[in-house]
Design an enzyme around this catalytic site. Sequence first.
Site, PDB file in Angstrom:
ATOM      1  N   TYR A 194       1.009  -1.262  -0.294  1.00 26.77           N
ATOM      2  CA  TYR A 194       0.339   0.101  -0.044  1.00 26.77           C
ATOM      3  C   TYR A 194       0.491   1.406  -0.336  1.00 26.77           C
ATOM      4  O   TYR A 194      -0.001   2.418   0.123  1.00 26.77           O
ATOM      5  CB  TYR A 194      -1.158   0.227   1.470  1.00 26.77           C
ATOM      6  CG  TYR A 194      -2.412  -0.923   0.904  1.00 26.77           C
ATOM      7  CD1 TYR A 194      -1.857  -2.600   0.321  1.00 26.77           C
ATOM      8  CD2 TYR A 194      -3.655  -0.140   0.917  1.00 26.77           C
ATOM      9  CE1 TYR A 194      -3.242  -2.936   0.765  1.00 26.77           C
ATOM     10  CE2 TYR A 194      -4.139  -0.717   0.713  1.00 26.77           C
ATOM     11  CZ  TYR A 194      -4.436  -2.556   0.448  1.00 26.77           C
ATOM     12  OH  TYR A 194      -5.624  -3.088   0.563  1.00 26.77           O
ATOM     13  N   LYS A 235       3.419 -15.453   3.589  1.00 29.12           N
ATOM     14  CA  LYS A 235       3.263 -15.528   2.477  1.00 29.12           C
ATOM     15  C   LYS A 235       5.250 -16.272   2.561  1.00 29.12           C
ATOM     16  O   LYS A 235       5.715 -15.934   1.315  1.00 29.12           O
ATOM     17  CB  LYS A 235       2.584 -15.222   1.003  1.00 29.12           C
ATOM     18  CG  LYS A 235       3.097 -15.853   0.320  1.00 29.12           C
ATOM     19  CD  LYS A 235       2.059 -17.282  -0.149  1.00 29.12           C
ATOM     20  CE  LYS A 235       2.641 -18.420  -0.982  1.00 29.12           C
ATOM     21  NZ  LYS A 235       1.047 -19.631  -1.124  1.00 29.12           N
ATOM     22  N   ASP A 239      -2.477 -18.287   2.156  1.00 27.81           N
ATOM     23  CA  ASP A 239      -3.232 -19.249   1.799  1.00 27.81           C
ATOM     24  C   ASP A 239      -3.863 -19.681   2.129  1.00 27.81           C
ATOM     25  O   ASP A 239      -5.517 -20.812   2.270  1.00 27.81           O
ATOM     26  CB  ASP A 239      -2.662 -19.705   0.382  1.00 27.81           C
ATOM     27  CG  ASP A 239      -1.419 -20.268   0.789  1.00 27.81           C
ATOM     28  OD1 ASP A 239      -1.311 -20.552   1.556  1.00 27.81           O
ATOM     29  OD2 ASP A 239      -1.026 -20.910  -0.474  1.00 27.81           O
ATOM     30  N   ASP A 268      -5.924  -6.915   4.144  1.00 25.67           N
ATOM     31  CA  ASP A 268      -7.090  -6.270   3.515  1.00 25.67           C
ATOM     32  C   ASP A 268      -7.849  -7.585   2.853  1.00 25.67           C
ATOM     33  O   ASP A 268      -9.196  -8.275   2.992  1.00 25.67           O
ATOM     34  CB  ASP A 268      -6.940  -5.753   2.438  1.00 25.67           C
ATOM     35  CG  ASP A 268      -8.516  -5.072   1.317  1.00 25.67           C
ATOM     36  OD1 ASP A 268      -9.043  -4.818   2.046  1.00 25.67           O
ATOM     37  OD2 ASP A 268      -8.141  -5.627   0.329  1.00 25.67           O
ATOM     38  N   ASP A 280     -12.454  -9.462   4.551  1.00 23.21           N
ATOM     39  CA  ASP A 280     -13.658  -9.890   3.909  1.00 23.21           C
ATOM     40  C   ASP A 280     -14.276 -10.879   4.104  1.00 23.21           C
ATOM     41  O   ASP A 280     -15.009 -11.302   4.224  1.00 23.21           O
ATOM     42  CB  ASP A 280     -13.345  -9.159   2.339  1.00 23.21           C
ATOM     43  CG  ASP A 280     -13.774  -7.620   2.055  1.00 23.21           C
ATOM     44  OD1 ASP A 280     -13.105  -6.587   3.095  1.00 23.21           O
ATOM     45  OD2 ASP A 280     -14.284  -7.871   0.965  1.00 23.21           O
TER      46      ASP A 280
END
Length: 357
Positions: A138, A190, A223, A247, A251
């Site tokens: 970001y 990750k 993941d 982010d 959701d």
Amino acid sequence: MIKTYKIGVIGGDGIGPEIIREGVKVLKSVSEVCDFKLEFIKYDFGGERYLKTGETLPDSAIEEFKKLDAIYLGAVGHPDVPPGVLEKGILLKIRFELDQYINLRPVKLYPGVECPLKNKTPEDIDYVVVRENTEGLYCGIGGNFKKGTSDEIATQLSVNTRKGVERCIRYAFELAKKRNKKKSLTVVDKANVLTYEGDLWRRTATEVSKYYPDIKLDFAFVDATCMWMVKNPEWFDVIVTNNMFGDIITDLGAITQGGLGIAAGGNINPNGVSMFEPIHGSAPKYAGKNIACPLATISAGGMMLEVLGESKASQIIEKAIIKSLSEGYIKSLEAGKMGMTTSQVGDLIVKFVKEIK
Ligand code: IPM
Ligand code: MN
């Protein structure tokens, strides 16, 4: 002496102004019940203002915001404004300039809310995502080269500083300690591919963990985390992760707690001015219809009071929300399906706030 808090209010775009109106209504009522004062200062930043004046958020506004106790935001995003202009020009500008380095996003299933996960109950879904909020992908560093040609290159850099990562991890450990539930912290990354940033996050977490011997530290790939958030959400207590992963997974978390209609977030600077908002967007298709669910915004208002030190008021708001859901007053969290209007939900929560006290 009665305490007064100065709250900047940015309704923003789409359903933003409607839901924030209900949030303000609830905050006012709880302040009366709990004997403190809230002074609301309205700002009209958003898509309409941008289309009229070309201005997103002037630096002078940031200076004004620094004098506030907190900011309460509806949503930004306008169909006539290209993507990125308002998001970067308003929302991210506030997060970065006010150094709101924590994005706190609880994932909590309330009783009475329909959960899309089979056999999962409120006991199973109760964790918090601590999202790093000022760095990572970001940061806005990158660019393009040979744009519009077949040789075009676009880069977007993920910035991770030791300071930025460490303060976020420390906050997450403190939260796990304060929650005093499963006493576990999961670093989500990750690290099997993004080895440089993964290494920094893991090393930092391991070092900081020495100060928190009672908290169990875990690492998980993002993941796989998505899978476990669906399959075994009960494993989680506090998750800490970078801006981009945070982010995305919040959701997913939101839908497991019943949808974006209920998911709230706080952009927190523990030593400065924080901003509270629903995690959903401006939903232009529902704008002006008085049908959007204001509970995420109302809940964000509750988070704001908690951070301001008004814990009792914050708990009253949460209890009122729980009552409205568990006793079946609000039928669904989806826009148009609540069984009442946006303003009726606000009125209902105000009524319960006064009853609960
Ligand atoms: C969020 C939103 C923002 C983000 C957008 C609107 C810039 O999706 O708060 O989660 O990506 O942080
Ligand atoms: Mn998002």
